[in-house]
Scaffold this active site. Structure first.
Site, short mmCIF file in Angstrom:
data_model
loop_
_atom_site.label_atom_id
_atom_site.label_comp_id
_atom_site.label_asym_id
_atom_site.label_seq_id
_atom_site.Cartn_x
_atom_site.Cartn_y
_atom_site.Cartn_z
N ASP A 164 0.82 -1.22 0.00
CA ASP A 164 0.00 0.00 0.00
C ASP A 164 0.86 1.28 0.00
O ASP A 164 2.09 1.21 -0.08
CB ASP A 164 -0.94 -0.07 1.22
CG ASP A 164 -2.29 0.54 0.95
OD1 ASP A 164 -2.38 1.43 0.09
OD2 ASP A 164 -3.26 0.15 1.63
N ASP A 224 -9.77 3.69 -4.18
CA ASP A 224 -10.51 2.50 -3.75
C ASP A 224 -11.91 2.42 -4.37
O ASP A 224 -12.66 3.40 -4.39
CB ASP A 224 -10.67 2.50 -2.23
CG ASP A 224 -9.37 2.16 -1.54
OD1 ASP A 224 -8.30 2.24 -2.17
OD2 ASP A 224 -9.44 1.82 -0.34
C1 GAL Z 1 -6.19 1.16 1.14
C2 GAL Z 1 -6.21 0.14 0.02
C3 GAL Z 1 -7.31 -0.86 0.32
C4 GAL Z 1 -7.02 -1.54 1.64
C5 GAL Z 1 -6.84 -0.51 2.75
C6 GAL Z 1 -6.37 -1.14 4.04
O1 GAL Z 1 -5.20 2.09 0.92
O2 GAL Z 1 -6.43 0.79 -1.20
O3 GAL Z 1 -7.42 -1.79 -0.73
O4 GAL Z 1 -5.87 -2.33 1.52
O5 GAL Z 1 -5.91 0.50 2.37
O6 GAL Z 1 -6.19 -0.20 5.06
#
Ligand code: GAL
Length: 509
Positions: A164, A224
């Protein structure tokens, strides 16, 4: 006169050339060195399950193992969904040597235990971290600890890392800054000697589709996803790439349309990740989920189920289990579809939205798939002319019409053989007397397929029944395919050259 070379010395020269220049492979396809997988992994899009969309931080050992068992029992593993990915919120800190410590309450037996269990079931284990000080859920991130964390993943039998972008200490804003930061983990994973699929999750920041294929196997290209077909949301402000603030609450059509300008940046070994699937989470109609699944397959996005698999409904299992659509996603061409046209329309929905579009994708065996998306608020008649479908063949450096226009094409509907809710319910009941037990490679089933027994590539070569949908008509030379497409739905069709069985025609064109 051109010098002649023996077959052997030509092969040697070709091998040398492979290191430096584009070359023609035995099957006639052009291979671009550097465009193949940097670590030999993920030649077709990864498939599996990730807990985030449905469970967020509510994760524990039994959620993973129960889901894994359901994936086996429901035939999902054998359809190709083989990664079980644990997302954020598994770590509570670092020990004195700098290694991460899994939460002892939610993961009492540690991570190796889960990996061993999954491997014994024929599945693979994915884990998550962030190229930042913290993860997005404010657990320890890997920035500065890449070596320890890569060693931790390798020692625990991890096969896949989702990486991430949160709390990145300002090391973003230019492609170079992001590349350098993500490259540290790439090198660290390589140094472990364990094959680990490396999947970037930097939301399209700094255009990963321009640089990440040399250090990773996939990269998120948008903020997301959330469980909506087309609701506009200010927190996901961009509708096209490049996107300065990818945001979140991105709808299915928002993400899909961002793929149009970057479709050429998908290749074997590096896939543009359109984010995890929402099918089953309740925010969309059945037709909308069909569109979502169809287009993620069409664009060679990873197919990662993002729902409660154990509690799947028959209708949603039927969507996740359509072998003809999965075979499109897993086609060895490993390419993304092109959007040929997109129109706004008048019959708007509750969000004031109305759009229609035509997408096409050429496949390895010479077939072509088209998708007609109807984003209008009612059923519409939609047309796809051969001259539109094969527009790119026509305009490739010449105004000569495409040779494909002279052919008649048989049309196969990739959703026509969708599994009935009765069949899906029997599978979900884990009732071995009614659920099909073993689907062999040469099965004549139209609804089930077992890629553990025969890969999609081999099944496509062998014209396996389940991978081609149902023939619903033909388009004559210079003709047009016309279909009635329900509200917020997609017609997904495989066009095969008539009389050829669709095989081997590419060479003749
Ligand atoms: C976001 C990511 C998501 C998930 C989330 C977890 O940045 O895009 O898919 O992994 O963090 O905190």
């Amino acid at each position: 006169m051109a010098p002649t070379v023996s077959k052997r010395s030509f092969a040697a020269a070709a091998l040398l050339l492979k290191l430096t220049a584009a070359y023609l492979a035995d099957d006639g396809t052009v291979v671009i060195p550097g465009a193949a997988s940097y670590n030999g992994l993920n030649l077709v899009p990864q498939m599996g399950w990730d807990n985030w969309n449905a469970f967020g931080c509510s994760v524990n050992e039994s959620l993973l193992l129960d889901t894994a068992q359901a994936m086996v029992d429901y035939g999902l593993r054998d359809l190709g969904y083989n990664y079980v990915i644990l997302d954020d919120c598994w770590s509570i800190g670092r020990n004195a040597s700098g290694y991460q410590v899994p939460d002892p309450v939610t993961f009492p037996n540690g991570m190796k235990y889960i990996a061993d269990h999954l491997h014994s079931m024929g599945l693979k284990f994915g884990m998550y971290s962030s190229a930042g000080l913290f993860t997005c859920g404010k657990r320890p991130g890997s920035l500065g600890y890449e070596t320890q964390d890569a060693e931790f993943f390798a020692a625990n039998g991890v096969d896949y890392l989702k990486y991430d972008n949160c709390f990145n200490q300002g090391q973003s804003g230019t492609p170079k800054l992001s590349f350098d930061r993500y490259n540290v983990m790439s090198q660290a994973l390589n140094a472990t000697g364990r094959p680990i699929v490396y999947s970037l999750c930097n939301w399209g920041d700094d255009n990963p589709y321009d640089w990440a294929y040399t250090i990773s196997n996939a990269g998120r290209m948008s903020g997301d996803i959330y469980d909506s077909f087309n609701r506009p949301d200010d927190r996901c402000p961009c509708t096209v790439n490049p996107c300065n603030w990818p945001g979140f609450h991105c709808s299915v059509l928002n993400i899909l349309n961002k793929m149009a300008p970057i479709q050429s940046r998908t290749m074997s070994g590096y896939f543009n990740d359109m984010d995890m699937l929402e099918v089953g989470n309740g925010g969309q109609t059945d037709n909308e989920y069909v569109t979502h699944f169809s287009m993620w397959a069409m664009m060679s996005s990873p197919l990662l189920m993002g729902t409660d698999v154990v509690g799947l409904s028959p209708a949603n299992l039927a969507i996740y289990s359509n072998p003809a659509v999965i075979a499109l996603n897993q086609d060895p061409s490993a390419a993304a579809g092109s959007r040929i046209w997109r129109h706004e329309c008048n019959d708007t929905d509750q969000y004031g939205q109305c759009e229609q579009s035509l997408w096409m994708r050429g496949l390895k065996n010479g077939d072509t798939v088209i998708a007609l998306i109807n984003g209008a608020n009612s059923t519409q008649t939609m047309n796809a002319s051969l001259s539109d479908i094969f527009l790119d063949a026509r305009t490739a450096g010449t105004s000569k019409p495409a040779a494909q226009l002279e052919e008649m094409w048989d049309v196969y509907d990739l959703w026509a053989n969708r599994m009935s809710n009765e069949e899906a319910a029997a599978i979900l009941a884990r009732n071995s007397t009614t659920a099909p037990a073993v689907i062999t490679a040469n099965s004549t089933s139209t609804t089930r397929y077992n890629t553990t027994a025969m890969s999609y590539a081999d099944g496509l070569k062998a014209n396996a029944t389940a991978l081609f949908g149902k023939k619903v008509g033909s388009v004559p030379a210079h003709g047009t395919w016309t279909a009635s497409i329900p509200r917020h739905s997609t017609g997904l069709y495989r066009l095969r050259m008539a009389g050829s069985g669709g095989m081997g025609k590419r060479d003749e064109l």
